[in-house]
Design a protein around this motif. Structure first.
Motif, PDB file in Angstrom:
ATOM      1  N   ILE A  48      -0.186 -33.517 -30.303  1.00  0.00           N
ATOM      2  CA  ILE A  48       1.230 -33.507 -29.927  1.00  0.00           C
ATOM      3  C   ILE A  48       1.892 -34.816 -30.304  1.00  0.00           C
ATOM      4  O   ILE A  48       2.961 -34.854 -30.882  1.00  0.00           O
ATOM      5  N   ILE A  84       5.656 -35.373 -23.803  1.00  0.00           N
ATOM      6  CA  ILE A  84       4.689 -34.323 -23.455  1.00  0.00           C
ATOM      7  C   ILE A  84       5.420 -33.102 -22.898  1.00  0.00           C
ATOM      8  O   ILE A  84       5.094 -31.965 -23.225  1.00  0.00           O
ATOM      9  N   GLY A  85       6.432 -33.379 -22.086  1.00  0.00           N
ATOM     10  CA  GLY A  85       7.214 -32.269 -21.535  1.00  0.00           C
ATOM     11  C   GLY A  85       7.940 -31.482 -22.617  1.00  0.00           C
ATOM     12  O   GLY A  85       8.035 -30.257 -22.548  1.00  0.00           O
ATOM     13  N   ASP A  86       8.420 -32.186 -23.637  1.00  0.00           N
ATOM     14  CA  ASP A  86       9.064 -31.481 -24.755  1.00  0.00           C
ATOM     15  C   ASP A  86       8.073 -30.557 -25.457  1.00  0.00           C
ATOM     16  O   ASP A  86       8.391 -29.412 -25.771  1.00  0.00           O
ATOM     17  N   ALA A  87       6.887 -31.067 -25.688  1.00  0.00           N
ATOM     18  CA  ALA A  87       5.856 -30.255 -26.339  1.00  0.00           C
ATOM     19  C   ALA A  87       5.506 -29.049 -25.471  1.00  0.00           C
ATOM     20  O   ALA A  87       5.274 -27.940 -25.965  1.00  0.00           O
ATOM     21  N   ASP A  88       5.495 -29.292 -24.176  1.00  0.00           N
ATOM     22  CA  ASP A  88       5.211 -28.231 -23.206  1.00  0.00           C
ATOM     23  C   ASP A  88       6.289 -27.139 -23.284  1.00  0.00           C
ATOM     24  O   ASP A  88       6.001 -25.942 -23.317  1.00  0.00           O
ATOM     25  N   GLY A  89       7.549 -27.598 -23.340  1.00  0.00           N
ATOM     26  CA  GLY A  89       8.660 -26.652 -23.454  1.00  0.00           C
ATOM     27  C   GLY A  89       8.614 -25.899 -24.775  1.00  0.00           C
ATOM     28  O   GLY A  89       8.905 -24.700 -24.834  1.00  0.00           O
ATOM     29  N   HIS A  90       8.211 -26.602 -25.819  1.00  0.00           N
ATOM     30  CA  HIS A  90       8.090 -25.934 -27.119  1.00  0.00           C
ATOM     31  C   HIS A  90       6.993 -24.870 -27.060  1.00  0.00           C
ATOM     32  O   HIS A  90       7.170 -23.757 -27.566  1.00  0.00           O
ATOM     33  N   ASN A  91       5.884 -25.208 -26.422  1.00  0.00           N
ATOM     34  CA  ASN A  91       4.823 -24.202 -26.247  1.00  0.00           C
ATOM     35  C   ASN A  91       5.346 -22.982 -25.499  1.00  0.00           C
ATOM     36  O   ASN A  91       5.045 -21.841 -25.848  1.00  0.00           O
TER      37      ASN A  91
ATOM     38  N   ASP B  88      -1.973 -29.714 -22.830  1.00  0.00           N
ATOM     39  CA  ASP B  88      -0.785 -29.314 -23.584  1.00  0.00           C
ATOM     40  C   ASP B  88      -1.127 -29.163 -25.072  1.00  0.00           C
ATOM     41  O   ASP B  88      -0.754 -28.173 -25.730  1.00  0.00           O
ATOM     42  N   LYS B  92      -1.187 -25.896 -27.493  1.00  0.00           N
ATOM     43  CA  LYS B  92      -0.510 -25.846 -28.792  1.00  0.00           C
ATOM     44  C   LYS B  92      -1.430 -25.253 -29.871  1.00  0.00           C
ATOM     45  O   LYS B  92      -1.043 -24.344 -30.611  1.00  0.00           O
ATOM     46  N   ILE B  95      -2.154 -21.578 -29.281  1.00  0.00           N
ATOM     47  CA  ILE B  95      -1.040 -20.743 -29.759  1.00  0.00           C
ATOM     48  C   ILE B  95      -1.154 -20.528 -31.263  1.00  0.00           C
ATOM     49  O   ILE B  95      -1.000 -19.408 -31.762  1.00  0.00           O
TER      50      ILE B  95
ATOM     51  N   THR C  42      13.761 -26.121 -31.078  1.00  0.00           N
ATOM     52  CA  THR C  42      13.812 -25.089 -30.039  1.00  0.00           C
ATOM     53  C   THR C  42      12.627 -25.254 -29.089  1.00  0.00           C
ATOM     54  O   THR C  42      11.495 -25.373 -29.538  1.00  0.00           O
ATOM     55  N   GLY C  43      12.918 -25.231 -27.792  1.00  0.00           N
ATOM     56  CA  GLY C  43      11.866 -25.395 -26.805  1.00  0.00           C
ATOM     57  C   GLY C  43      11.623 -26.855 -26.506  1.00  0.00           C
ATOM     58  O   GLY C  43      10.928 -27.543 -27.237  1.00  0.00           O
ATOM     59  N   THR C  44      12.216 -27.317 -25.415  1.00  0.00           N
ATOM     60  CA  THR C  44      12.039 -28.719 -25.013  1.00  0.00           C
ATOM     61  C   THR C  44      11.764 -28.760 -23.521  1.00  0.00           C
ATOM     62  O   THR C  44      11.685 -27.715 -22.868  1.00  0.00           O
ATOM     63  N   LEU C  45      11.683 -29.975 -23.018  1.00  0.00           N
ATOM     64  CA  LEU C  45      11.471 -30.150 -21.590  1.00  0.00           C
ATOM     65  C   LEU C  45      12.551 -29.416 -20.788  1.00  0.00           C
ATOM     66  O   LEU C  45      12.285 -28.894 -19.698  1.00  0.00           O
ATOM     67  N   ILE C  48      11.840 -26.132 -19.360  1.00  0.00           N
ATOM     68  CA  ILE C  48      10.894 -26.085 -18.242  1.00  0.00           C
ATOM     69  C   ILE C  48      11.576 -26.546 -16.971  1.00  0.00           C
ATOM     70  O   ILE C  48      11.463 -25.927 -15.923  1.00  0.00           O
ATOM     71  N   ILE C  84       5.718 -30.729 -14.728  1.00  0.00           N
ATOM     72  CA  ILE C  84       5.359 -30.477 -16.127  1.00  0.00           C
ATOM     73  C   ILE C  84       3.945 -29.897 -16.201  1.00  0.00           C
ATOM     74  O   ILE C  84       3.671 -28.963 -16.960  1.00  0.00           O
ATOM     75  N   ASN C  91       1.664 -22.025 -18.952  1.00  0.00           N
ATOM     76  CA  ASN C  91       1.475 -21.705 -20.374  1.00  0.00           C
ATOM     77  C   ASN C  91       0.027 -21.306 -20.658  1.00  0.00           C
ATOM     78  O   ASN C  91      -0.233 -20.368 -21.400  1.00  0.00           O
TER      79      ASN C  91
END
Lengths: 532, 532, 532
Positions: A48, A84-91, B88, B92, B95, C42-45, C48, C84, C91
């Motif tokens: 990430i 890390i939270g962004d990556a989490d949201g992307h997942n 996380d 990724k 996925i 697309t898809g960020t913190l 979440i 998070i 996830n």
């Protein structure tokens, strides 16, 4: 046979092969395990954000506890956590988009199922024609939906949050004001998937909704099979995919007025249809009924003496495999309608879907046995399809037992309606498209209004609280379902009946009598479906 | 029928069944909701790291704000964040691996589609033979690719970052030096998927690439159908999967010289082929052409007077369903080629893929109507396949409208090329394998060089900036595409032509005349494909 | 044809179409890129936890470094990280549930494959009957499993950790005490998927296990095809899905006694069967054998002079496509059995599965060639299925090379066993159900006991350390596999033999001689499978 020595592969080849294997397994070094054969170590923070690894290691080992240093570390921690939270949201969004796309692929495959069911249940002399209609509708409908259908249906709500919310995309819905309320009528954005909606979330929505539309559009090919001219069919294909389906779809799923019956008039959550018992199946089934009436019965189907002839399908295996393909694709249809793999209700939806399908098939079977008949594969298959159609609206809102009950009822309903249409109304619907999709589509949305158990749907259509049916205390939800059902029947039947009547004047719907009797393959497609 | 009282299931059974349901729904306790029927509470931090839950709770409620305590908490936070970040990162890669595997499964299923299209479009007397070739190639190709093909193709780049990067795995590419530049020729690692590459990422790559190779290998079974001996076919299967496909594949996807046209010679991003218009389809189509030339036309196809006989396919429904299966599998083929579910461009890829397929089918249909003909299902199906082949290279790089244009052109191109090969060149290609895969494969990679819109592909083949075609300002990209296309044609045609010529001397390619006339099922497979 | 001017679509329509495209591409505004066409953003913190974004931004920019403020920030950080982490855990479970569901859908589709293989390999006069049995078993088995089968099989272990662990769900296993040890016999929870198990994890498990059961239940339809009365078949369907399959399944997968051979008696990890070589295939294959014995051979199969007649299948293409569908579905069967997309071993499992299938097919092919025969498509297809059955147990535990060896052996074994059963034992098993599923199911679990390489399975069945076979040093694991295999054969054979004998007294298993000779379609289903 044994006399002629094998010239190509002899024993020595076998021995060579065996030696090769032995060599392979013996001399190739045994696992170093330098790699990761279990996958447990594959995928770490470094995949990430490599700098985050360093930052965190530095902080966790820091010796300096001055407040300045602590403040610096806290600040670094905050940015690292953000990353890390962004990556989490992307997942999270990737999970949802993957789910929606894969579900859409399964729904697309249902086109093959429809083609097989309809062709199997009709006559051998028309197979190329029936197949071709089912094939073409996939392409025609898709282009029609791309040109304007999607814009009408979802132009007013292009940004589902589960697919990332597409912040740069502007939605627009045409609204009329009546009785001091807003009634959404049609969306007006995203024609041709133009550059204003060039977005991964919007395209995901398009794919999923396109294959839904194609399901609707293909249903009338069953009721009008064996007598429909390809050229009028092509015009029909563009018409339903561009206007009829998208309009009703907008009212239920695109932010239109039926979805607002809750916010506007306090009727539960408005008309609720999880995956399209009304939006997809009833629209298709009612259009199929209108078409079957306008085009008229096949020659020989109804005698002048009032007799009704059964015209058997030519290929039961084809129809049964088609039914399996439909049941398989339905696992995309219903569970995919969450538009979110992260909405774990998907497992309840999937199980309810399959239980209703089984109950429909078995109820049809037992019903026939009780009536003293045999296990007609056509009726058993239609029982399963009826169960699938009926559970499509309520699948996310009911218990497993309710799913079985809903499915069982639909399995009997489909036989009763089929017989009524066929022998009482004398409307010739070769594959029972109205009985399966029309009647059971209606039953499905009404069943939601009865059986919804209040365990899901909080906030649906902007109404807080979960969705509850009549049996669980909310009679207003049932009223909303009734309004949605009646609207669907009246709107689709009137529009399609008028459309077919008008179209018939421009391009005749009906093939020539001689062609119909001889078979449509050569006259319509130029080739025979089966060549000996 | 009604007279004989049903002995097995009577009304009382139905009543029992109904009572059972009533009992079930009534007496089984209603939901306690102790569990999680919505799934909203399922999956928490505790599923990743139970100690982290405790640590975080302790820290967030801590009262002691001495710097020592704060430093301790910061340190603990950093390790906890690291652990969450690892999970996380694992999500990724999971996925991405899931996506790639599922896409690979869909591509594998295309083998059934090819088998049906080819068998449906050929004659009834050869069905077991045509089916068997399509079946065997899956197994033969897989073993050939496992033995050495994968090593040649990807031995030089075994560790895609999206699949975890497999840090313990060493790649090796054979490089030759010319004009002061490095030209990658072939990989040399991962034979037999041996223990040095026993890694989840490498195996994922193998699965996905194996099914791609099998697509290539199965294409010539169409052009050489109805006259090819199984034994020579088996040798062919090993040859193309072990050497020909992997070599060209290495040059484009495995780090070889065509992919380095950008870094070496400043030609855009080098030869770019997203999902294999050239690597998969053109290689297969050109091999099909070479094979069809060497094996010669079927008896009776071309008269001595120059007449061309149309030999109709025996089963249109089979061919149409096969086409649907191919279109379904293509949703694995193209979107899967990201090797990443987390690369959300997958939705654009999937939509472009289906739009081009629809445009191809409809363009073929309208072209036939305009020419005064009928809607030949074979040509409509080939139009869809042509659209799919053509969009395979550019699918990730173009707008939806461009996808429609590319597809529409391919739908007409396939008819023109088919007629040219069939009636002008007099090469007998029973299913139009070259027209579909060869010509449209070439059109696909060239179309990328024209229509790539610069919205995607930053860093592709080591070149920073996005991929742009001629219409968007980068004519050098188009040159790279031309070089890739010409190389593909020349390399594959020469190698396969020579191979078929040589093989023919060892094991005759062609079945005996009498067998071909009577049908190949008994002579080649020992059984009849259809038994009455 | 060319004379008649096309009335419907002329050149002007084409020009209009082209103009429309030109207009579209020219005048629609070029990309604003206001949206996200690559999906990278697309898809960020914010997807979440929107408040987390604010909190983290505030903290990372904070100027105040008083200890009070630092303590506050640390506390806020801890809660944010918790939130998070929760999303991360969600996830993780979503990945696992999606994977398990999609895999289950693929397995469900195998029903279509079985239907096609069995119908293709049997006679034309019984197609509606054979298809219908394969169709009905899906529905019958599902209801039986829903009523009580699932409760018996998994009632004792309803909460797999990979699916979220369902904390509110209570499992219950019936245990008997012998020799001072606990022997789990059957689960007793989750009848009718009642409200006590109304949970997304439990429903996911149900879906996946249901389709596995249906695979078992459908296998005997092959060995007893062309002579089995539908009514006795229906009773059989409920019996095996409610009791026989679930009991053995409980012993191996539900926490029962065979899985405890390791903890109780130190025999490796107990009986290990990753995806069901024994639990699914051997149970089905042994039931098929018992049924074939009790029902007796088809009329004309064995002459009074000891002659054995080969009754050829009527449709090779159908059988081959069915085999492809099965091979496709097996990618759900084996890799799905991790019940976790996050267990990246899925890629090893998938590759091993396909390699064994290829090796099985090719070994069967070469064996036939070496014996001087031809490439019988039926035997090649059965070779692939045998490879798939055999690798089902060991797929997660062996190297790629071992998978090839296991598959190759199974491809020959299936021919030997088929011939032995057919010509020596004179048991009429029309599609070789015992040879494919019974014999190779046994070979699969034994192969695990030989080839398991110790790279996976740490903690399996509560035993620490990885799973190792005899060739890798753990002979006790092989003993456990032998016990599991023998138990399976004895338990299933005895129970099913007695069941079929008893059932035969109540409802005759066998159709009437005249019906069997004329074909079962009309007598059993009321319709002809094929109508000209």
């Amino acid at each position: 046979m044994k006399k002629s020595k094998p010239s190509f592969l002899g024993k020595k080849y076998l021995y060579t092969l065996i030696l090769l294997f032995v060599f392979t397994i013996t001399f190739i070094p045994s696992h170093s395990f330098a790699q990761d054969p279990t996958g447990a170590k594959t995928g770490t923070l470094a995949d990430i954000d490599t700098s985050a690894v360093k930052t965190l290691d530095t902080i966790s080992k820091a010796k300096d506890s001055s407040t300045a240093k602590l403040a610096e570390h806290i600040s670094q921690l905050a940015s690292t956590v953000h990353s890390i939270g962004d990556a989490d949201g992307h997942n999270k969004i990737a999970i949802n988009i993957m789910w929606t796309l894969i579900a859409g692929f399964l729904v697309m495959f249902m086109q093959a199922g429809f083609a097989m069911v309809e062709t199997g249940f009709t006559q051998k002399k028309n197979v190329a024609h029936t197949m071709l209609m089912n094939f073409l509708i996939y392409a025609i409908g898709m282009l029609g939906f791309w040109i304007v259908g999607f814009a009408i249906m979802f132009g007013g709500s292009l940004n589902p949050a589960t697919l990332g919310g597409a912040p740069g995309v502007s939605s627009h819905e045409v609204i009329i004001h009546l009785f001091g309320k807003d009634f959404g009528i049609a969306g007006t954005a995203a024609y041709f998937l133009n550059s204003k909606v060039y977005d991964v979330g919007v395209f995901t929505l398009f794919l999923f909704q396109m294959v839904f539309m194609d399901t609707t559009a293909t249903i009338p090919t069953g009721s009008m099979a064996e007598r429909w001219t390809l050229k009028s069919f092509i015009v029909y294909g563009f018409f339903i995919s561009m206007f009829v389906y998208p309009l009703y779809g907008n009212w239920v799923w695109g932010g239109g007025w039926l979805s607002a019956l809750g916010t506007n008039f306090g009727l539960g959550h408005g008309h609720v249809d999880f995956a399209g018992s009304s939006v997809v199946h009833m629209v298709g089934g009612v259009a199929a009924l209108a078409g079957a009436i306008v085009i008229g019965p096949r020659y020989g189907k109804y005698g002048k003496d009032g007799s009704v002839k059964t015209i058997p399908g030519h290929n039961i295996p084809m129809a049964i495999i088609g039914t399996f393909i439909l049941a398989f694709g339905w696992f995309g249809f219903n569970p995919g309608s969450t538009l979110a793999g992260g909405d774990l209700r998907i497992s309840i939806v999937a199980v309810n879907t399959m239980l209703a399908s089984a109950a429909g098939a078995i109820a049809a079977l037992f019903y026939m046995y009780i009536k003293g008949g045999k296990a007609d594969p056509g009726m058993v298959a239609n029982g399963m399809l009826a169960g699938l159609v009926a559970i499509t609206a309520p699948c996310a809102f009911v218990t497993a037992t309710s799913a079985v009950i809903i499915g069982a009822i639909s399995g009997i309903l489909v036989i009763l309606v089929y017989n009524f249409v066929d022998t009482k109304l004398k409307i010739d619907d070769p594959v029972g498209a109205f009985a399966v999709h029309g009647a059971n589509g209606a039953w499905g949305v009404l069943a939601l209004g009865l059986f919804a158990d209040g365990s899901y749907g909080d906030g649906w259509n902007g109404i807080s609280g979960t969705v509850k049916g009549l049996f669980y205390g909310d009679y207003k939800q049932f009223i909303a379902q009734c309004i949605g059902t009646i609207t669907c029947f009246v709107f689709v039947f009137v529009v399609m009946y008028v459309f077919f009547k008008l179209l018939n004047k421009v391009i005749p719907l009906r093939t020539k009598e001689a062609d119909e009797i001889a078979g449509l393959d050569i006259p319509e497609t130029g080739v025979l479906g089966y060549v000996d």
